[in-house]
Design a protein around this motif. Structure first.
Motif, short mmCIF file in Angstrom:
data_model
loop_
_atom_site.label_atom_id
_atom_site.label_comp_id
_atom_site.label_asym_id
_atom_site.label_seq_id
_atom_site.Cartn_x
_atom_site.Cartn_y
_atom_site.Cartn_z
N THR A 140 3.20 13.56 -2.17
CA THR A 140 2.72 12.95 -0.95
C THR A 140 1.55 13.66 -0.32
O THR A 140 0.42 13.33 -0.59
N VAL A 159 -3.15 9.60 0.15
CA VAL A 159 -3.46 8.89 1.39
C VAL A 159 -4.69 9.48 2.08
O VAL A 159 -5.50 8.77 2.67
N TRP A 194 5.12 -4.84 0.59
CA TRP A 194 4.83 -3.53 1.18
C TRP A 194 4.79 -3.58 2.70
O TRP A 194 4.59 -4.64 3.30
N LYS A 245 0.76 0.09 5.19
CA LYS A 245 0.49 0.74 3.90
C LYS A 245 -0.57 -0.06 3.14
O LYS A 245 -1.52 0.51 2.60
N GLN A 297 -4.15 0.38 4.52
CA GLN A 297 -4.88 1.59 4.15
C GLN A 297 -5.69 1.41 2.86
O GLN A 297 -6.72 2.06 2.68
N GLY A 318 0.84 0.67 -2.99
CA GLY A 318 1.53 1.76 -2.31
C GLY A 318 2.65 2.33 -3.15
O GLY A 318 3.44 1.59 -3.72
N ILE A 320 5.85 6.80 0.93
CA ILE A 320 5.30 7.11 2.24
C ILE A 320 6.02 8.34 2.76
O ILE A 320 6.95 8.84 2.12
N ASN A 365 4.04 9.21 10.26
CA ASN A 365 3.94 9.27 8.80
C ASN A 365 3.08 10.46 8.38
O ASN A 365 2.06 10.75 8.99
N GLY A 386 1.82 10.30 1.42
CA GLY A 386 2.03 9.03 0.72
C GLY A 386 0.85 8.77 -0.20
O GLY A 386 -0.25 9.23 0.04
N SER A 443 7.63 2.53 -0.07
CA SER A 443 6.76 1.86 0.90
C SER A 443 7.07 0.37 0.93
O SER A 443 6.36 -0.41 1.53
N THR A 450 -0.18 1.53 12.57
CA THR A 450 -1.25 1.53 11.57
C THR A 450 -2.29 2.55 12.00
O THR A 450 -2.83 2.49 13.10
#
Lengths: 442, 342
Positions: A3, A113, A139, A143, A146, A158, A161, A317, A320, A360, A396
């Protein structure tokens, strides 16, 4: 599944220099790599077997959960080979250069990420648009967001996460005369990370000797920032880190930790941090889902039943990854199929069962089963419930191209100077500022 | 083939000459450089060409490899250093002239890195060479199990940078590290080696010293064994003790070797990279939170691969190259001076 940047770096300490050179050499050697693996596949009597390579960093858990074997059994004409680069800071530059050279990429490439925005903004034409091939509604919306470009192209699927909880040492809490029940604790700090810090002050009043409340101020910063939608960039891609409300709030919380003697002052993913787990020198740690396995491994048998998990102050979060299919690959259709299968809810649930990497894809949540060992290790805490609840309410977040180096400048320069060099918060902020100027080439 | 001599003297191109064809003439041609009378001028021209070109062909592999992996990247780096190039957009280069260099000269981090490279270089090279010479002197005496000692001396050099640095990182850890633990017996408060300004530099130097002292000691030892023993015998007859023998016989005789090790160590110090990178742990390329042990090599790495600003990283690379040239020039001057004074 791996991650955060940092998580992968923990393995990286092994041999950066060696890794650097092999990184360079691998850059030249990759083509022949592919060639040899192809002939390998043929040599095994497959006759016309397709070899798919998947490039990852750190431990993704696919191999560990037996997913490759399972897929190869389902598709006898496919051979899967994983190329692992342990350090993200080696993996990503290498991948970037290969993407742009249009050769040497794996059929599937993992994207962290912290790099996804850079990939979306600068490498979108180097990746296959996966939007048409999958059911995007599987999903979490944030996610998908992004990995989606402005014109709606989805360049990565994804994987895991990092929904947040707080892992704490029940035994130390008890000795410090604090509440030990996970729901009541969560109530006490609910809504604001500064309440968590306040509890830390209580802890320090009666702290068992040799222990501190948290491992580091930077981890509190990262955890708090993970719940803010405004980070270092605004929607139009302008750098706003020094005006951002999210950064300011998280910074202030971290400063309270750094200046009040409640931190063990460790740098996360350093060997000394691992020692801290083993010796039990800190009572809590901000705990994204992927940290569960890490704690279990580093605290060892002596920590069994002493750790517990409570909901974090805010849904947040940390970390991920994604997997994308580069257009330079020779077997794009097969690669898309494999990527789709690997990230499907059932497979994500299997990886969780092995590795505690959190899916995710919400439809997987009902069927998540942590290993019995893990549940026992964390005092039978309802881990899946806690992380699922967090995952569904994470805002988000807006990311930018240089998110990662900016974040490093704040934590590893700004916060560290206050925490370990005894600088004032203002001095730390200014140090981060000049560092970020350097990062942005201003 | 007429004779193996001919085969040796004449290489590939002459192999198609008819067997038994006046090897002597060919050899004469070698001496005079004129076409031998009575043979075809085509053959002689081929032969002359062979004599001129073959040496180049023999040394060509080095130059081809150097060109491909040394010179071209070097020149390409120079080209990059005049552009704004991001790692994420290698094909979008914009010409910025000397901006990258200007940016560098006005960057506090560059000067800081330069200063660190110099200070870490000095505090690692000087003790390392002094200790190496002392150890070599001791090993030069007749010792029981001298081979064992020599192998032991070389062990640190054989250890990988990564392994050595990891161990040192743990030794220097401020909380629970062995060094702070030992210091506490003499009443010194724990020192945060990594984050204190001089502590990090000291720690990095100690890793370098640990790794390279034995290596240099062996070089010195080899040179010492070439010193004629009668020099020592006559010095002993004159009543010189061991220390005096060391000062007046060993050190002067070692002068060229010392110069060699100084040059090699200086180059090594200028390129110092692995030890501070790994000692810094996570985000090690920053060389500590205040860049307190960020060397030029680390700064370049951080700019290029950490931040992705390849243009500026290239400018740093070229600046480092120029600095090395200057260092080499200074070394050359000193060497000449010393040779003349001898």
């Amino acid at each position: 599944m791996r991650t955060s940047t940092r998580r992968s770096r923990r393995l990286g300490a092994l041999a950066a220099v060696a890794a650097l050179t092999t990184g360079l050499l691998a850059g030249c050697a990759n083509d022949s790599d592919d060639g040899s693996s192809n002939s390998d596949g043929g040599g095994k009597g497959g006759g016309g077997k397709t070899t798919l390579t998947i490039g990852t960093f750190g431990v993704f858990g696919y191999k560990q959960a037996g997913l490759y074997d399972e897929y190869m059994k389902l598709h006898p004409d496919i051979t899967i080979k994983e190329n692992v680069t342990t350090r993200t800071d080696v993996y990503w530059p290498k991948t970037l250069t290969r993407l742009q050279a249009g050769s040497g990429t794996d059929d599937i490439q993992a994207i962290e990420v912290g790099n996804i925005t850079e990939a979306v903004q600068t490498q979108a034409d180097k990746f296959v648009d996966l939007g048409k091939d999958v059911d995007k509604s599987q999903w979490l919306d944030w996610k998908n967001a992004q990995a989606t470009t402005k014109d709606g192209k989805l360049i990565g699927l994804g994987t895991d996460i990092g929904p947040m909880a707080i892992c704490y040492r029940k035994d130390l809490f008890q000795k410090a005369g604090l509440e030990t029940d996970r729901t009541k604790l969560a109530e006490q700090w609910k809504g604001d990370w500064s309440k968590y810090v306040d509890l830390g002050k209580d802890y320090m009043k009666k702290a068992p000797s040799g222990t501190k409340f948290v491992d580091s101020a930077s981890s509190v910063y990262n955890a708090a920032l993970g719940g803010e939608s405004e980070r270092y960039y605004d929607k139009d891609g302008n750098v706003i880190w020094d005006k951002s409300s999210g950064v300011k709030k998280s910074w202030n919380t971290a400063m309270e930790v750094a200046t009040s003697n409640m931190s063990a002052k460790l740098k996360q993913f350093d060997p000394t941090w691992d020692q801290g787990y083993a010796k039990g020198t800190f009572a809590t740690v901000a705990c994204p889902a992927w940290m569960i396995g890490y704690i279990e491994q580093k605290s060892g048998a002596s920590g069994k039943g002493k750790w517990d998990v409570a909901a974090a102050p805010t849904a947040s979060n940390w970390g991920g990854s994604f997997i994308g299919v580069p257009t330079a690959g020779k077997h794009q259709k097969e690669a898309v199929a494999l990527a789709k299968w690997l990230t499907a809810p059932e497979q994500q649930a299997k990886v969780f069962g092995k590795q505690a990497s959190f899916p995710s894809t919400p439809s997987a949540y009902a069927s998540l089963k942590p290993q019995a060992d893990t549940t026992a290790y964390f005092s039978d805490a309802p881990i899946t419930q806690i992380f699922s609840d967090s995952a569904k309410t994470i805002p988000t977040q807006i990311f930018g191209a240089k998110d990662q180096p900016i974040g490093t400048a704040i934590t590893d320069v700004g916060i560290l100077q206050v925490e370990q060099k005894g600088k004032t918060p203002d001095q730390g902020w200014n140090a981060a500022k000049s560092e970020i100027k350097d990062v942005l080439g201003q | 083939m007429t004779s193996s001599k001919q085969a040796l003297a004449q290489t590939a191109p002459s192999a198609d000459a008819a067997p038994g064809d006046q090897p002597g003439a060919a050899r004469r041609a070698h001496g005079r450089g004129t076409p031998p009378p009575g043979t075809s001028s085509w053959r002689s021209r081929l032969y002359r060409w062979d004599m001129k070109a073959s040496p180049y062909a023999f040394i060509a592999p080095f130059f081809i490899v150097f060109g491909a992996f040394g010179l071209v990247p070097l020149l390409y780096t120079a080209w990059y250093s005049l552009h704004n190039v991001q790692l994420s957009g290698l094909d979008h280069q914009t010409w910025v002239g000397l901006d990258n260099y200007q940016n560098l000269l006005s960057s506090e981090f560059f000067w800081n890195a330069l200063e660190n490279t110099f200070t870490i270089g000095v505090i690692s090279t000087v003790p390392q060479l002094v200790m190496a010479i002392g150890i070599a002197h001791l090993l030069n005496y007749r010792l029981r199990g001298s081979t064992v000692w020599r192998v032991v001396m070389l062990t640190p050099y054989a250890t990988s940078v990564a392994a050595a640095t990891l161990v040192f990182t743990l030794l220097y850890s401020w909380d629970g590290g062995m060094i702070n633990w030992l210091l506490h017996f003499v009443g010194v408060d724990p020192i945060n080696w990594r984050e204190s300004d001089w502590g990090g530099q000291f720690a990095v130097s100690s890793i370098v010293i640990w790794r390279w002292t034995g290596y240099n000691a062996l070089i010195y030892l080899a040179a010492m064994q070439a010193i004629p023993t009668d020099l020592y015998e006559s010095a002993a007859l004159d009543g010189a003790g061991r220390w005096q023998q060391f000062r007046h016989v060993t050190v002067p005789m070692l002068r060229p070797t010392i110069l060699f090790t100084v040059v090699v160590s200086t180059i090594g110090a200028t390129q110092l990279f692995g030890e501070p990178l790994l000692f810094g742990g996570v985000s090690g390329s920053k060389g500590g939170s205040a860049h307190q042990y960020q060397t030029l090599g680390l700064y370049m790495y951080d700019q290029g691969w950490g931040i992705g600003n390849l243009g500026k990283a290239s400018a740093i690379a070229w600046t480092m190259f120029l600095i090395l040239l200057i260092v080499a020039a200074i070394n050359l001057l000193i060497t000449r001076r010393l040779r003349k004074s001898q």
